[in-house]
Design an enzyme around this catalytic site. Sequence first.
Site, PDB file in Angstrom:
ATOM      1  N   ASP A   1     -11.549 -12.018  10.613  1.00 40.07           N
ATOM      2  CA  ASP A   1     -10.508 -12.179   9.593  1.00 40.07           C
ATOM      3  C   ASP A   1      -9.219 -12.664  10.242  1.00 40.07           C
ATOM      4  OD1 ASP A   1      -9.077 -11.947   7.276  1.00 40.07           O
ATOM      5  OD2 ASP A   1      -9.100  -9.761   7.228  1.00 40.07           O
TER       6      ASP A   1
ATOM      7  N   MET B   1       2.591  -5.781  -7.619  1.00 40.52           N
ATOM      8  CA  MET B   1       1.263  -5.229  -7.327  1.00 40.52           C
ATOM      9  C   MET B   1       1.381  -4.064  -6.362  1.00 40.52           C
ATOM     10  SD  MET B   1      -1.155  -5.271  -4.620  1.00 40.52           S
ATOM     11  CE  MET B   1      -1.524  -6.789  -3.722  1.00 40.52           C
TER      12      MET B   1
ATOM     13  N   ASP C   1      -1.302 -13.119   1.631  1.00 36.64           N
ATOM     14  CA  ASP C   1      -1.839 -11.980   2.389  1.00 36.64           C
ATOM     15  C   ASP C   1      -2.230 -12.491   3.772  1.00 36.64           C
ATOM     16  OD1 ASP C   1      -2.754  -9.623   3.249  1.00 36.64           O
ATOM     17  OD2 ASP C   1      -4.387  -9.417   1.827  1.00 36.64           O
TER      18      ASP C   1
ATOM     19  N   ASP D   1       2.405   1.845   3.362  1.00 36.15           N
ATOM     20  CA  ASP D   1       3.347   0.863   3.910  1.00 36.15           C
ATOM     21  C   ASP D   1       4.773   1.379   3.735  1.00 36.15           C
ATOM     22  OD1 ASP D   1       1.208  -0.861   4.313  1.00 36.15           O
ATOM     23  OD2 ASP D   1       1.580  -2.003   2.477  1.00 36.15           O
TER      24      ASP D   1
ATOM     25  N   GLU E   1      -9.410 -13.371  -2.326  1.00 35.22           N
ATOM     26  CA  GLU E   1      -8.608 -13.746  -1.157  1.00 35.22           C
ATOM     27  C   GLU E   1      -9.268 -14.931  -0.472  1.00 35.22           C
ATOM     28  OE1 GLU E   1      -6.937 -10.801   1.435  1.00 35.22           O
ATOM     29  OE2 GLU E   1      -7.176 -12.060   3.202  1.00 35.22           O
TER      30      GLU E   1
ATOM     31  N   LYS F   1     -14.638  -8.528  -0.049  1.00 30.84           N
ATOM     32  CA  LYS F   1     -14.654  -9.020   1.343  1.00 30.84           C
ATOM     33  C   LYS F   1     -16.044  -8.782   1.895  1.00 30.84           C
ATOM     34  CE  LYS F   1     -12.083  -8.796   5.693  1.00 30.84           C
ATOM     35  NZ  LYS F   1     -11.142  -8.032   6.541  1.00 30.84           N
TER      36      LYS F   1
ATOM     37  N   HIS G   1       0.866  -1.164   0.000  1.00 35.35           N
ATOM     38  CA  HIS G   1       0.000   0.000   0.000  1.00 35.35           C
ATOM     39  C   HIS G   1       0.911   1.223   0.000  1.00 35.35           C
ATOM     40  CE1 HIS G   1      -2.263  -3.101   2.278  1.00 35.35           C
ATOM     41  NE2 HIS G   1      -3.324  -2.606   1.675  1.00 35.35           N
TER      42      HIS G   1
ATOM     43  N   HIS H   1     -11.407 -14.276   2.534  1.00 31.23           N
ATOM     44  CA  HIS H   1     -12.578 -13.414   2.445  1.00 31.23           C
ATOM     45  C   HIS H   1     -13.836 -14.167   2.036  1.00 31.23           C
ATOM     46  CE1 HIS H   1      -9.917  -9.548   2.159  1.00 31.23           C
ATOM     47  NE2 HIS H   1      -9.736 -10.217   3.266  1.00 31.23           N
TER      48      HIS H   1
ATOM     49  N   ASP I   1      -4.863 -13.777  -3.455  1.00 29.41           N
ATOM     50  CA  ASP I   1      -4.340 -13.653  -2.090  1.00 29.41           C
ATOM     51  C   ASP I   1      -4.561 -14.970  -1.364  1.00 29.41           C
ATOM     52  OD1 ASP I   1      -3.731 -11.034  -2.595  1.00 29.41           O
ATOM     53  OD2 ASP I   1      -5.060 -10.192  -1.080  1.00 29.41           O
TER      54      ASP I   1
ATOM     55  N   ASP J   1      -6.464 -14.411   8.696  1.00 29.14           N
ATOM     56  CA  ASP J   1      -5.225 -14.232   7.911  1.00 29.14           C
ATOM     57  C   ASP J   1      -4.092 -15.132   8.368  1.00 29.14           C
ATOM     58  OD1 ASP J   1      -6.208 -12.402   6.119  1.00 29.14           O
ATOM     59  OD2 ASP J   1      -5.404 -10.641   7.121  1.00 29.14           O
TER      60      ASP J   1
ATOM     61  N   GLU K   1     -10.725  -6.521  -4.991  1.00 28.56           N
ATOM     62  CA  GLU K   1     -10.645  -7.543  -3.941  1.00 28.56           C
ATOM     63  C   GLU K   1     -11.876  -7.472  -3.057  1.00 28.56           C
ATOM     64  OE1 GLU K   1      -6.970  -7.632  -1.717  1.00 28.56           O
ATOM     65  OE2 GLU K   1      -8.006  -8.343   0.060  1.00 28.56           O
TER      66      GLU K   1
END
Lengths: 388, 388, 388, 388
Positions: free
Chosen positions: B256, B89, B288, B58, B218, B184, B55, B221, B246, B258, B182
């Site tokens: 979530d 990406m 991810d 980030d 993902e 969710k 991102h 998700h 993802d 992950d 993406e």
Amino acid sequence: MSQYVPKKTDRFTFGLWTVGNIGRDPFGTAVRSSLSAVSIVRKLSELGAYGVNLHDNDLVPIDAAPAERDSIVSEFKKALADYDMKVPMATTNLFYDPAFKEGAFTANDPKVRAYAVQKTMRAMDLGAELGAKVYVFWGGREGTETDACKDPRDGIKRYRECLNFLAAYDEEQGYNYRFAIEPKPNEPRGDIYLPTVGAALGFISTLDKSDKFGVNPEYAHDTMAGLNFVHAVGQALDAGKLFHIDLNGQKPGRYDQDYRFGAEDIKANFFLVKLLEESGYQGSLHFDAHAYRTEDEEGVWDFARGCMRTYLLLKEKAHQFQQDAEIQAILQDVHSDAEGYAQLLAAPTAENRSKLNATQFNREILGSRGYRYERLDQLTTELLLGMR
Amino acid sequence: MSQYVPKKTDRFTFGLWTVGNIGRDPFGTAVRSSLSAVSIVRKLSELGAYGVNLHDNDLVPIDAAPAERDSIVSEFKKALADYDMKVPMATTNLFYDPAFKEGAFTANDPKVRAYAVQKTMRAMDLGAELGAKVYVFWGGREGTETDACKDPRDGIKRYRECLNFLAAYDEEQGYNYRFAIEPKPNEPRGDIYLPTVGAALGFISTLDKSDKFGVNPEYAHDTMAGLNFVHAVGQALDAGKLFHIDLNGQKPGRYDQDYRFGAEDIKANFFLVKLLEESGYQGSLHFDAHAYRTEDEEGVWDFARGCMRTYLLLKEKAHQFQQDAEIQAILQDVHSDAEGYAQLLAAPTAENRSKLNATQFNREILGSRGYRYERLDQLTTELLLGMR
Amino acid sequence: MSQYVPKKTDRFTFGLWTVGNIGRDPFGTAVRSSLSAVSIVRKLSELGAYGVNLHDNDLVPIDAAPAERDSIVSEFKKALADYDMKVPMATTNLFYDPAFKEGAFTANDPKVRAYAVQKTMRAMDLGAELGAKVYVFWGGREGTETDACKDPRDGIKRYRECLNFLAAYDEEQGYNYRFAIEPKPNEPRGDIYLPTVGAALGFISTLDKSDKFGVNPEYAHDTMAGLNFVHAVGQALDAGKLFHIDLNGQKPGRYDQDYRFGAEDIKANFFLVKLLEESGYQGSLHFDAHAYRTEDEEGVWDFARGCMRTYLLLKEKAHQFQQDAEIQAILQDVHSDAEGYAQLLAAPTAENRSKLNATQFNREILGSRGYRYERLDQLTTELLLGMR
Amino acid sequence: MSQYVPKKTDRFTFGLWTVGNIGRDPFGTAVRSSLSAVSIVRKLSELGAYGVNLHDNDLVPIDAAPAERDSIVSEFKKALADYDMKVPMATTNLFYDPAFKEGAFTANDPKVRAYAVQKTMRAMDLGAELGAKVYVFWGGREGTETDACKDPRDGIKRYRECLNFLAAYDEEQGYNYRFAIEPKPNEPRGDIYLPTVGAALGFISTLDKSDKFGVNPEYAHDTMAGLNFVHAVGQALDAGKLFHIDLNGQKPGRYDQDYRFGAEDIKANFFLVKLLEESGYQGSLHFDAHAYRTEDEEGVWDFARGCMRTYLLLKEKAHQFQQDAEIQAILQDVHSDAEGYAQLLAAPTAENRSKLNATQFNREILGSRGYRYERLDQLTTELLLGMR
């Protein structure tokens, strides 16, 4: 109050299989007797329904000889005329017979797929004969218990081929149906292809005659997956694809309950009715539900009355929401576009991009604003409780 | 065995935010120190990753002055070159700052929408500078807690306008990104618009430049909603829309998680890897996910190694499945098209319709067949357990 | 109407952490400033709350020196006195600090368990000083992401040892707390031990001083698992174990939403209020929830007002339900015990067994009865909508 | 390998209703013929099962005259003897007949409750005659669709009265059954009382003869609610209440799938088998599942073989886990009690409290530790994949 008494213009419909449900479930046998199609038509008409929908085999047994079929249909048409009832929607039973235990349009055995398409052609003939304008595809057996048996791409591809085949048949016959795909995430298969309203919308864009196809969202089905049904219907409306709708009650994350409309999540049902009414949706309001298994025939008609009445009560609540000054003031405030950004974003021109690029935003100010949604939702709750 | 050691050609990527996750959660504070972007690049390269995704924030703080931004980017590019790492990406952080608490592209306040679009334009510039070819849109704040505040049709419409605006920007700048949406279903909002892979596919067909858009499914998700992720990816592949993926671990029906890829539902992960490998998908295999909160930095790298290794182990299992004579015999048997029905259905011609119409099917025979899927799934289980 | 204005006698309480919530979530930073404990006490008192509850570290920082601690406590006690507010319940924060990342009472490291018990002893001292009569145990970190790390029997055993230890401490100090275990199925851990109200009830029967222990059911927690919260509270009441209750709003099958009481599932909330009122429950009605992240401070107080007001509105509805002749007639009919079987079953004597054994039942008659629950539920819905 | 061939000493059992399942579901009719009880006994014996369990009406029709009943039972007992098969568990069908549509032990109509108790007494006679030592109570109809119809406290109270009545009957007859309550959250009722293993454990402590009662946890049932089944079984073992267990496969958050054991969530199944084996559990390993609806009789036996074989494969994996040096080293490290805190907490003495009170803990050190659970779980995954 007469405004809560169902009228033909309310476009309420039931399936033969809904009020006709005899209360069998995976752990128990039937608790009610079958009702004849004719008696259902009569009684629903008395209660104020606009029409009745059906699978081919709700009316005509799967192995009926042509003469038997014609006699049944003729008697049924007479009842429709006698009681001023329509058949706005028809569909095919591609799930009850063992032939479809591994799928219908997506079966691994091409012969099963062919039989499913042939059965659908004949059911389309029947629907057309009864005046149906919408034809629903619910692929109850289109799925898997183990993905070892089938590449999901094959499932999707076969589904598409069958629908393309049937759309061509529709054109050939001049039926001019609006085809409505009804998604469901699971049950009776472990996982069903096209599990959500969104998945059906995505799939439609890959069909030969995608304009003929829309969706038939069912409250219980997206809700089983814990998805927001109002959002799903909103997306379908936005895409011009809401061809039909199935209303009922369901708790998230469990078996298909098909409760009376309004029995679960009053607030979500309110937003749904509000959306349907505000959108100008003109299709059927179909109740795809059945009475609790605790009920006898009297309870079945209580159930049918309740579905329609709750819709009308919530419609009145939606009207009140529009008239509520405090609610509308909050909404107006949060939607204000004093500086014209909405307009800017609506037109992706070079000039607007350049204008946007040059803008200085103060993110602290944007972030410090309070939206008063606690108040807004509380007012909605009190309006729903009739305490406002 | 060297075949399970990750190589650049495996196209494994991680987000800066994944191995960089410091273990904060709704009920607890950070448990690990931040890692610098440069140290992440170096370590991931050592472990065999192909690239790193990000991102905007980030890498570059949200309020960085231009000089600071340029210096950070320049140092980061040097690290990419030094350690032979790509940025396949890029994406925008439209969820962390309070400015986006009511939504970004779908916010009721048009000024917030405008700021979100501007921020994305700049993040697209950054991504392009770093060589990113795929640009992901995860609308983490695009949703509601109460539908009193927004008509879902407005949410969808605004989303579309913003993406149309950005697609025009992409064209103007000559970035030629592949845009990947993406989905969710919920968290951090009560309900999020475009909740599933299917919903994103449906939405794409309504965009100005729909060819530029695909999906970034993902695992966690769609799995949160209890949907079959393998089916969702299959539908995306069928539509030619799998632009990115993802991978991680998640239990259905909860927050979530992950988790590390492979940590949950080994069989579903196996079918996913099998599908990706058989489809010829050539995009990134992006993890991810993040390490459990029980871990220190050593555990973070254990986590990263585990993601990649499990993918390679399952890839080998997919190969074994293809080579397994008993498995393949069952599959061949159930897919047999001895009488040519597959061909018939593939071509919606008048001749085929007429041929189909005239066919006599024996539904008892179709229904009595056994498919041997219990055996097939058991063989798959034993293959997965290494007991075959 | 004054009957919907909260009064002290309504026993409404909030946690410092609830109205004090600053809107941080897994994907976003704080959106509101912290409120001081004193200002919370003052404002809640103005709004009609009876009391305020707290974790040790809601009031006293984890590393406060004794003098700092005493000064904070003293200022807080003054505020309680000034604004006539109670602290009916206290609890320990055993989840925020990294020390507890692997568990507190169930941690694998015995030193962490010891620290958790020590911290709880001191928090019990604090609670007692503030006059708390109920002490809650929410084991937010008592769980696992992978069961490779711990035998679940060890988790349970350690939990019991710690609670036994603390019950002995309570006795020694003469605090005479009522201990209330608060279950939750998951989040922030992958799975949490004692996931449901039932699990906590089962566990209590294995404790040394089981009479001292009851439960603190939270609407959101059993609802996350899709369980019927009204049934869970009913079981707790039946066992004499409802020591405290946490009221809020939550959709099933997703992350912990902690919405305003009444925001989700109006009908379930109604049955809950009805049960609490009819049972004669005299404990606190604690709102363990927080304002949407879209809100500023004004929205926080809207939220607090809404929780209390909706409870009072539903309490009035429960009263109406008791007064509704048609509803009561249906209920009376289905509960009728004309032939005295209820009495027979209540006494497991030889005579009754023999009498029962000799009875001839006609199961067709039993099975053919209609219960009129569709009508009953519809009447309830209309009563809730204020349309009756 | 012979170690994976089921033997009598493995204590594997099936219900008559499991391999006898004819594939009816809510949307489809039967796909397989009924198998006679005798043929099931013979075939299961051949496959290596230890025994067969039954509901009264699996063997004897609900309206069988005494002579018919005796002849059926006698033939069945002969088959048991001929094929060396046991009936370790019996139970009552209180769900199929319309008489129980509103509940059995918890029905509002006291006459229904009385009939349910009488039917159970006779089924207990049958079970005892067949040598059953465990008697299961699955209250499939004990629940509600709307809580308007029943106070949940009444549900619980009636349930208790019926079980107390039956426990007294057991004593009177000298059957000396171990009673095992089988919880389920929902389906076929909207919500079922005693929804989880925990709820059953809590309930047991309120029964007259609570020592006679334990639980019969079913993998699918707690898993439907997304709960961790291994934790649930762990709690039951800790309480000395694991009297029986039902093994099968299920995805969370959906209808009751009753798949082959091992078909879903290999890792969870592994931890379950590991727990059962390490606990020294000596009861039946009962498979309460059925073949996919795609299967014919051959598929049914594939299904039965698969259940048993996967258990044995996972048992071997559990053994490997115990022998794996790297896994055991991590576990040993995280459980180390170098400073004796485990001992201190185990004894709630004044001395230990005082010792604990005086201890200085360094929470930064406790919080900075890494637990290596990513590595541990990855090793477990690789062990399960046979890649270690």
